[in-house]
Design a protein around this motif. Structure first.
Motif, PDB file in Angstrom:
ATOM      1  N   SER A  60      -9.308  53.516  36.844  1.00  0.00           N
ATOM      2  CA  SER A  60      -8.007  53.147  36.269  1.00  0.00           C
ATOM      3  C   SER A  60      -7.749  53.878  34.953  1.00  0.00           C
ATOM      4  CB  SER A  60      -7.920  51.628  36.057  1.00  0.00           C
ATOM      5  OG  SER A  60      -8.814  51.189  35.063  1.00  0.00           O
ATOM      6  N   ILE A  61      -8.785  54.047  34.141  1.00  0.00           N
ATOM      7  CA  ILE A  61      -8.612  54.754  32.865  1.00  0.00           C
ATOM      8  C   ILE A  61      -8.394  56.253  33.107  1.00  0.00           C
ATOM      9  CG2 ILE A  61      -9.730  55.400  30.696  1.00  0.00           C
ATOM     10  CD1 ILE A  61      -8.702  52.514  30.728  1.00  0.00           C
ATOM     11  N   ALA A  62      -9.197  56.831  34.011  1.00  0.00           N
ATOM     12  CA  ALA A  62      -9.040  58.266  34.303  1.00  0.00           C
ATOM     13  C   ALA A  62      -7.658  58.559  34.876  1.00  0.00           C
ATOM     14  CB  ALA A  62     -10.127  58.728  35.263  1.00  0.00           C
ATOM     15  N   SER A  63      -7.067  57.592  35.561  1.00  0.00           N
ATOM     16  CA  SER A  63      -5.763  57.814  36.191  1.00  0.00           C
ATOM     17  C   SER A  63      -4.644  57.984  35.162  1.00  0.00           C
ATOM     18  CB  SER A  63      -5.424  56.655  37.137  1.00  0.00           C
ATOM     19  OG  SER A  63      -5.121  55.484  36.415  1.00  0.00           O
ATOM     20  N   VAL A  64      -4.863  57.483  33.926  1.00  0.00           N
ATOM     21  CA  VAL A  64      -3.819  57.601  32.893  1.00  0.00           C
ATOM     22  C   VAL A  64      -4.196  58.610  31.804  1.00  0.00           C
ATOM     23  CG1 VAL A  64      -2.959  55.272  33.313  1.00  0.00           C
ATOM     24  CG2 VAL A  64      -4.702  55.625  31.544  1.00  0.00           C
ATOM     25  N   ALA A  65      -5.301  59.341  32.030  1.00  0.00           N
ATOM     26  CA  ALA A  65      -5.759  60.340  31.057  1.00  0.00           C
ATOM     27  C   ALA A  65      -6.266  61.559  31.823  1.00  0.00           C
ATOM     28  CB  ALA A  65      -6.864  59.752  30.182  1.00  0.00           C
ATOM     29  N   ASP A  66      -6.949  62.462  31.117  1.00  0.00           N
ATOM     30  CA  ASP A  66      -7.535  63.630  31.779  1.00  0.00           C
ATOM     31  C   ASP A  66      -8.965  63.364  32.220  1.00  0.00           C
ATOM     32  OD1 ASP A  66      -5.324  65.572  31.486  1.00  0.00           O
ATOM     33  OD2 ASP A  66      -5.660  65.232  29.349  1.00  0.00           O
TER      34      ASP A  66
ATOM     35  N   THR B  45      -3.060  65.672  11.551  1.00  0.00           N
ATOM     36  CA  THR B  45      -4.244  66.040  10.757  1.00  0.00           C
ATOM     37  C   THR B  45      -5.494  65.993  11.622  1.00  0.00           C
ATOM     38  OG1 THR B  45      -3.181  65.063   8.827  1.00  0.00           O
ATOM     39  CG2 THR B  45      -5.531  65.509   8.641  1.00  0.00           C
ATOM     40  N   VAL B  46      -5.582  64.954  12.451  1.00  0.00           N
ATOM     41  CA  VAL B  46      -6.737  64.800  13.347  1.00  0.00           C
ATOM     42  C   VAL B  46      -6.800  65.949  14.364  1.00  0.00           C
ATOM     43  CG1 VAL B  46      -7.689  63.349  15.206  1.00  0.00           C
ATOM     44  CG2 VAL B  46      -6.865  62.303  13.093  1.00  0.00           C
ATOM     45  N   LEU B  47      -5.629  66.360  14.847  1.00  0.00           N
ATOM     46  CA  LEU B  47      -5.579  67.381  15.895  1.00  0.00           C
ATOM     47  C   LEU B  47      -5.707  68.805  15.373  1.00  0.00           C
ATOM     48  CD1 LEU B  47      -2.624  65.941  18.025  1.00  0.00           C
ATOM     49  CD2 LEU B  47      -5.061  65.836  18.586  1.00  0.00           C
ATOM     50  N   GLN B  48      -5.509  68.988  14.081  1.00  0.00           N
ATOM     51  CA  GLN B  48      -5.339  70.326  13.495  1.00  0.00           C
ATOM     52  C   GLN B  48      -6.423  71.322  13.899  1.00  0.00           C
ATOM     53  OE1 GLN B  48      -4.800  70.238   9.268  1.00  0.00           O
ATOM     54  NE2 GLN B  48      -4.447  72.415   9.103  1.00  0.00           N
ATOM     55  N   ASN B  49      -7.680  70.986  13.723  1.00  0.00           N
ATOM     56  CA  ASN B  49      -8.765  71.923  14.045  1.00  0.00           C
ATOM     57  C   ASN B  49      -9.620  71.455  15.223  1.00  0.00           C
ATOM     58  OD1 ASN B  49      -8.285  73.931  12.011  1.00  0.00           O
ATOM     59  ND2 ASN B  49      -9.001  72.453  10.496  1.00  0.00           N
ATOM     60  N   THR B  50      -9.088  70.530  16.008  1.00  0.00           N
ATOM     61  CA  THR B  50      -9.810  70.027  17.174  1.00  0.00           C
ATOM     62  C   THR B  50      -9.763  71.054  18.299  1.00  0.00           C
ATOM     63  OG1 THR B  50      -9.279  67.749  16.576  1.00  0.00           O
ATOM     64  CG2 THR B  50      -9.910  68.131  18.845  1.00  0.00           C
TER      65      THR B  50
ATOM     66  N   LYS C 109      -0.817  63.462  23.922  1.00  0.00           N
ATOM     67  CA  LYS C 109      -0.537  64.660  24.728  1.00  0.00           C
ATOM     68  C   LYS C 109       0.797  65.305  24.345  1.00  0.00           C
ATOM     69  CE  LYS C 109      -1.937  65.032  29.045  1.00  0.00           C
ATOM     70  NZ  LYS C 109      -3.092  65.937  28.898  1.00  0.00           N
ATOM     71  N   ALA C 110       1.690  64.523  23.747  1.00  0.00           N
ATOM     72  CA  ALA C 110       2.955  65.089  23.274  1.00  0.00           C
ATOM     73  C   ALA C 110       2.743  66.013  22.075  1.00  0.00           C
ATOM     74  CB  ALA C 110       3.918  63.972  22.902  1.00  0.00           C
ATOM     75  N   LYS C 111       1.564  65.888  21.435  1.00  0.00           N
ATOM     76  CA  LYS C 111       1.289  66.658  20.216  1.00  0.00           C
ATOM     77  C   LYS C 111       0.244  67.756  20.406  1.00  0.00           C
ATOM     78  CE  LYS C 111       3.808  63.902  17.546  1.00  0.00           C
ATOM     79  NZ  LYS C 111       5.042  64.383  16.908  1.00  0.00           N
ATOM     80  N   THR C 112      -0.380  67.813  21.595  1.00  0.00           N
ATOM     81  CA  THR C 112      -1.438  68.807  21.812  1.00  0.00           C
ATOM     82  C   THR C 112      -1.507  69.208  23.277  1.00  0.00           C
ATOM     83  OG1 THR C 112      -3.812  69.261  21.610  1.00  0.00           O
ATOM     84  CG2 THR C 112      -3.213  67.002  22.136  1.00  0.00           C
ATOM     85  N   ASP C 113      -1.977  70.426  23.530  1.00  0.00           N
ATOM     86  CA  ASP C 113      -2.214  70.900  24.895  1.00  0.00           C
ATOM     87  C   ASP C 113      -3.639  70.594  25.351  1.00  0.00           C
ATOM     88  OD1 ASP C 113       0.354  71.947  25.089  1.00  0.00           O
ATOM     89  OD2 ASP C 113      -0.250  73.878  24.233  1.00  0.00           O
ATOM     90  N   LEU C 114      -4.462  70.042  24.466  1.00  0.00           N
ATOM     91  CA  LEU C 114      -5.852  69.752  24.817  1.00  0.00           C
ATOM     92  C   LEU C 114      -5.937  68.579  25.785  1.00  0.00           C
ATOM     93  CD1 LEU C 114      -7.503  69.942  21.277  1.00  0.00           C
ATOM     94  CD2 LEU C 114      -7.830  71.583  23.128  1.00  0.00           C
ATOM     95  N   PRO C 115      -6.964  68.571  26.650  1.00  0.00           N
ATOM     96  CA  PRO C 115      -7.195  67.394  27.489  1.00  0.00           C
ATOM     97  C   PRO C 115      -7.495  66.174  26.612  1.00  0.00           C
ATOM     98  CG  PRO C 115      -8.526  69.255  28.227  1.00  0.00           C
ATOM     99  CD  PRO C 115      -7.957  69.631  26.903  1.00  0.00           C
ATOM    100  N   VAL C 116      -7.081  65.005  27.076  1.00  0.00           N
ATOM    101  CA  VAL C 116      -7.387  63.753  26.372  1.00  0.00           C
ATOM    102  C   VAL C 116      -8.308  62.922  27.270  1.00  0.00           C
ATOM    103  CG1 VAL C 116      -6.463  61.644  25.335  1.00  0.00           C
ATOM    104  CG2 VAL C 116      -5.171  63.797  25.162  1.00  0.00           C
TER     105      VAL C 116
END
Length: 263
Positions: free
Chosen positions: A222-228, A165-170, A201-208
């Motif tokens: 350290s945080i950027a290394s595990v995200a986008d 629901t959160v990702l639907q129109n993001t 990321k398993a549910k969306t192609d958008l950067p996180v």
């Protein structure tokens, strides 16, 4: 393609993570915040979050709340925030600006008028923290039709049932809030964040992009290394609040950006 989409495509091509910086429009005053805004790209900021002050900032901790109050006391309005973006665009047509705040000032202006004015001022996306997905017809869908990204927040309490629901129109990117609570609270931990980012990321192609609890170049890395990428807000706003000069604040921002870009 918005400036936000183009920025992430460029970063991906370079194999780099995004560094996102938040400042409060009008804090400590209009001229100073405009000077900081204009200096952010040269300090390594990939995407700018420009805060719109509001009288009841329920998602924000003391640092951002006080910044908003200082801005309001100095006469900052939604129009002046859009004016800042317009001034910024005179010398920078590529760095994305995300307007972050609450729905009330937008509602007061009128959604249709606001979207026209925001687009004209060079705003690329919106984060409106008090509009849930159930209210998407109110602003989210009209904003997307106007060519603005609507960025949604996911949190540690966004379970697998709620996430679609959160990702639907993001669009643009997903902002993952690394800790439960308000801005400027506990420190973010990469070990806690990594599985949550993977789940999204398993549910969306958008950067996180991950925000909340990042105050040092080391944590930024350290945080950027595990995200986008990562977002820093309260730590930057705190530097301004402590009376640091604009060059000192921008040097601090650069150290955080360098951390994220090393990831």
């Amino acid at each position: 393609m918005t400036r936000i989409d183009a920025k992430f495509a460029a970063l991906q091509a370079e194999g780099k993570k995004a560094f996102v910086a938040y400042i409060m429009a009008g804090d400590p005053d209009y001229a100073t915040s405009l000077e900081v805004l204009k200096g952010l790209p040269a300090a390594g900021v990939d995407i700018i979050e420009l805060g719109q002050p509001f009288t009841d900032p329920m998602a924000d901790g003391p640092t951002i709340q006080l910044a908003g109050q200082r801005a309001l006391d100095g006469g900052q309005t939604l129009q002046k925030t859009l004016d800042m973006a317009t001034e910024f665009r005179k010398t920078d047509d590529t760095t994305p600006i995300v307007l972050m705040g609450y729905y009330n000032p937008i509602f007061s202006r009128g959604v249709e008028k606001f979207l026209v004015d925001a687009k004209a001022a060079g705003i690329d996306g919106l984060i409106v923290v008090d509009l849930p997905p159930e209210e998407d017809d109110e602003l989210c869908i009209p904003a997307q039709k106007a060519g603005l990204n609507f960025i949604r927040l996911a949190t540690p309490t966004t379970d697998d049932e709620r996430l679609p629901t959160v990702l639907q129109n993001t669009s643009g990117f997903v902002y993952y809030v690394s800790i439960t609570g308000i801005t400027g609270a506990a420190a973010a931990q990469a070990a806690d964040v990594a599985p949550e980012v993977a789940r999204i990321k398993a549910k969306t192609d958008l950067p996180v992009i991950v925000g909340f609890g990042i105050r040092t170049p080391e944590t930024s890395q350290s945080i950027a290394s595990v995200a986008d990428g990562c977002v820093v807000g309260s730590a930057i706003v705190g530097e301004l609040a402590s009376g640091k000069s604009v060059p000192e604040v921008l040097a601090f921002v650069k150290s955080l950006a360098d951390g994220a870009h090393r990831a």
